[in-house]
Design a protein around this motif. Structure first.
Motif, short mmCIF file in Angstrom:
data_model
loop_
_atom_site.label_atom_id
_atom_site.label_comp_id
_atom_site.label_asym_id
_atom_site.label_seq_id
_atom_site.Cartn_x
_atom_site.Cartn_y
_atom_site.Cartn_z
N PHE A 45 7.30 -5.87 5.27
CA PHE A 45 7.03 -4.50 5.12
C PHE A 45 8.15 -3.78 4.49
O PHE A 45 7.99 -2.91 3.48
CB PHE A 45 6.42 -3.83 6.56
N ALA A 46 9.27 -4.15 4.88
CA ALA A 46 10.45 -3.46 4.67
C ALA A 46 10.67 -3.53 3.14
O ALA A 46 10.89 -2.85 2.33
CB ALA A 46 11.61 -3.82 5.27
N ILE A 47 10.80 -5.13 2.80
CA ILE A 47 10.94 -5.55 1.44
C ILE A 47 9.90 -5.22 0.17
O ILE A 47 10.22 -4.96 -1.01
CB ILE A 47 11.34 -6.94 1.24
N THR A 48 8.84 -4.89 0.91
CA THR A 48 7.69 -4.66 -0.29
C THR A 48 7.66 -2.79 -0.25
O THR A 48 7.13 -2.19 -1.26
CB THR A 48 6.40 -5.00 0.15
N SER A 49 7.78 -2.64 0.70
CA SER A 49 7.72 -0.84 0.76
C SER A 49 8.84 -0.09 0.21
O SER A 49 8.65 1.08 -0.59
CB SER A 49 7.25 -0.14 1.94
N ILE A 50 10.02 -0.68 0.28
CA ILE A 50 11.01 0.10 -0.20
C ILE A 50 11.90 -0.54 -1.43
O ILE A 50 12.96 -0.08 -1.60
CB ILE A 50 12.18 0.25 0.98
N ASN A 51 11.28 -1.53 -1.87
CA ASN A 51 11.74 -2.42 -3.19
C ASN A 51 11.40 -1.17 -4.30
O ASN A 51 10.19 -0.99 -4.75
CB ASN A 51 10.88 -3.43 -3.46
N PRO A 52 12.49 -0.39 -4.86
CA PRO A 52 11.97 0.58 -5.81
C PRO A 52 11.52 0.01 -7.09
O PRO A 52 10.57 0.81 -7.84
CB PRO A 52 13.37 1.17 -6.19
N THR A 65 9.20 -2.30 -7.15
CA THR A 65 7.86 -2.21 -6.92
C THR A 65 7.03 -1.01 -7.15
O THR A 65 5.88 -0.82 -7.83
CB THR A 65 7.55 -2.77 -5.31
N ILE A 66 7.46 0.06 -6.85
CA ILE A 66 7.11 1.48 -7.18
C ILE A 66 7.13 1.91 -8.40
O ILE A 66 6.01 2.15 -8.91
CB ILE A 66 8.03 2.58 -6.18
N ILE A 67 8.06 1.54 -9.19
CA ILE A 67 8.05 1.98 -10.69
C ILE A 67 7.03 1.10 -11.10
O ILE A 67 6.66 1.44 -12.27
CB ILE A 67 9.57 1.85 -11.10
N PHE A 68 6.88 -0.21 -10.82
CA PHE A 68 5.78 -1.08 -11.35
C PHE A 68 4.32 -0.44 -11.31
O PHE A 68 3.60 -0.38 -12.03
CB PHE A 68 5.97 -2.55 -10.77
N PHE A 69 4.46 -0.01 -10.28
CA PHE A 69 2.99 0.76 -10.11
C PHE A 69 2.80 1.95 -10.91
O PHE A 69 1.51 2.23 -11.15
CB PHE A 69 2.75 0.93 -8.46
N ALA A 94 0.73 -1.42 0.08
CA ALA A 94 0.01 0.19 0.18
C ALA A 94 0.74 1.17 -0.05
O ALA A 94 0.61 2.25 -0.67
CB ALA A 94 -0.86 -0.23 1.32
N VAL A 95 2.08 1.23 0.74
CA VAL A 95 2.83 2.13 0.91
C VAL A 95 3.52 2.62 -0.67
O VAL A 95 3.71 3.68 -1.22
CB VAL A 95 3.83 2.15 1.82
N ALA A 96 3.93 1.35 -1.16
CA ALA A 96 4.59 1.42 -2.38
C ALA A 96 3.63 2.04 -3.49
O ALA A 96 4.11 2.87 -4.38
CB ALA A 96 5.03 0.04 -2.81
N MET A 97 2.42 1.49 -3.34
CA MET A 97 1.44 1.98 -4.46
C MET A 97 1.19 3.62 -4.14
O MET A 97 1.08 4.22 -5.16
CB MET A 97 0.28 1.41 -4.43
N ALA A 98 0.97 3.90 -2.99
CA ALA A 98 0.82 5.45 -2.69
C ALA A 98 1.89 6.12 -3.20
O ALA A 98 1.83 7.15 -3.78
CB ALA A 98 0.47 5.37 -1.02
N ALA A 137 -7.88 6.75 -7.76
CA ALA A 137 -6.37 6.00 -7.00
C ALA A 137 -6.55 5.34 -5.87
O ALA A 137 -6.01 4.20 -5.67
CB ALA A 137 -5.60 7.19 -7.05
N ALA A 138 -7.22 5.78 -5.11
CA ALA A 138 -7.89 5.27 -3.46
C ALA A 138 -8.33 3.98 -3.88
O ALA A 138 -8.12 2.80 -3.25
CB ALA A 138 -8.92 5.97 -3.00
N LEU A 139 -9.35 3.85 -4.72
CA LEU A 139 -9.99 2.59 -5.37
C LEU A 139 -9.15 1.59 -5.49
O LEU A 139 -9.10 0.27 -5.28
CB LEU A 139 -11.16 2.95 -6.13
N LEU A 140 -8.17 1.96 -6.34
CA LEU A 140 -7.37 0.84 -7.12
C LEU A 140 -6.21 0.59 -5.76
O LEU A 140 -5.97 -0.82 -5.60
CB LEU A 140 -6.42 1.71 -8.32
N LEU A 141 -5.89 1.49 -5.19
CA LEU A 141 -5.06 0.94 -4.09
C LEU A 141 -5.70 0.05 -3.17
O LEU A 141 -5.37 -1.09 -2.60
CB LEU A 141 -4.58 2.25 -3.15
N ALA A 142 -7.14 0.40 -2.79
CA ALA A 142 -7.62 -0.50 -1.64
C ALA A 142 -8.06 -2.13 -2.50
O ALA A 142 -7.92 -2.85 -1.89
CB ALA A 142 -9.21 -0.05 -1.44
N THR A 143 -8.31 -1.91 -3.84
CA THR A 143 -8.50 -2.99 -4.47
C THR A 143 -7.17 -4.23 -4.56
O THR A 143 -7.28 -5.24 -4.23
CB THR A 143 -9.00 -3.23 -5.96
N PHE A 144 -6.19 -3.48 -5.03
CA PHE A 144 -4.98 -4.25 -4.99
C PHE A 144 -4.47 -4.69 -3.59
O PHE A 144 -4.18 -5.90 -3.54
CB PHE A 144 -3.73 -3.26 -5.38
#
Length: 207
Positions: free
Chosen positions: A118-125, A127-131, A51-55, A149-156
């Motif tokens: 949390f660390a490996i999913t939120s700080i994986n660059p 992942t962020i660029i994939f989103f 969720a952090v990475a996507m946000a 954007a909020a709907l997509l984040l909640a769905t994912f």
């Protein structure tokens, strides 16, 4: 956003969630080494991390990271090193027999598993660029951006939590058959090896 566009995103999210990656690998490792409670804690850690990475990607941080090789290098090694060290510790403890007894199954605490995934999913660059590349395909220009954007984040987050939970329950179910002391010892060793593999996969996935 119409229903067809949302359904397409939900299906794509499920496919992404079912593909084994560093997060799934670490969840399986925790399930084998410390049981279902710890594995589920790692699932929720991965949920928050994603969720952090996507946000971050939705507000444009992904674009900045794409132009910063130094940030790529630093962040990918932080998460990888954490898992490798934890996996090595688990294998060493198993070798000494300290994790064999049932009372010691929770030697890796749920809190540790939560923050690890949390660390490996939120700080994986990556992942962020994939989103950054993934989510705009499902944004309709005819509706407000932030609500979509909020709907997509909640769905994912919901879909991936379910898929990660499936891996956690399945791995814990398999580990439940490993009752004998010798078998339990080997399950701890295998789980530690899986955590180390998750760390190495984090580096490979971010290369």
């Amino acid at each position: 956003m119409n229903g067809e566009l949302w359904a397409g995103f939900a299906i794509a999210s499920l496919i992404v969630g079912l593909l084994p990656g560093p997060g799934v690998t670490s969840i399986v490792g925790y399930a084998l080494t410390a049981g279902l409670r710890t594995a589920l804690a790692s699932v929720f850690g991965a949920t928050l991390g994603n969720a952090v990475a996507m946000a971050l990607s939705l507000v444009g941080v992904g674009v900045l990271l794409a132009d910063s090789p130094g940030a790529f290098f630093l962040l990918k090694w932080i998460g990888a090193a954490y898992l490798v060290v934890l996996g090595g510790y688990t294998m060493l403890a198993a070798r000494r027999g300290s994790l064999v007894a049932d009372r010691d199954v929770g030697a890796i605490r749920p809190r540790t598993a939560f923050w690890g995934t949390f660390a490996i999913t939120s700080i994986n660059p990556k992942t962020i660029i994939f989103f950054v590349a993934f989510t705009p395909q499902f944004i309709s220009p005819d509706h407000g951006y932030w609500l979509q954007a909020a709907l997509l984040l909640a769905t994912f987050s919901a879909v991936v939590t379910l898929s990660d939970g499936f891996y956690a329950v399945a791995a814990s179910w398999i580990a439940g058959f490993l009752k004998g002391p010798d078998v339990r010892l080997w399950s701890q060793r295998i789980g530690g090896s899986v955590l180390i593999a998750a760390g190495l996969l984090t580096v490979a996935a971010s290369a």
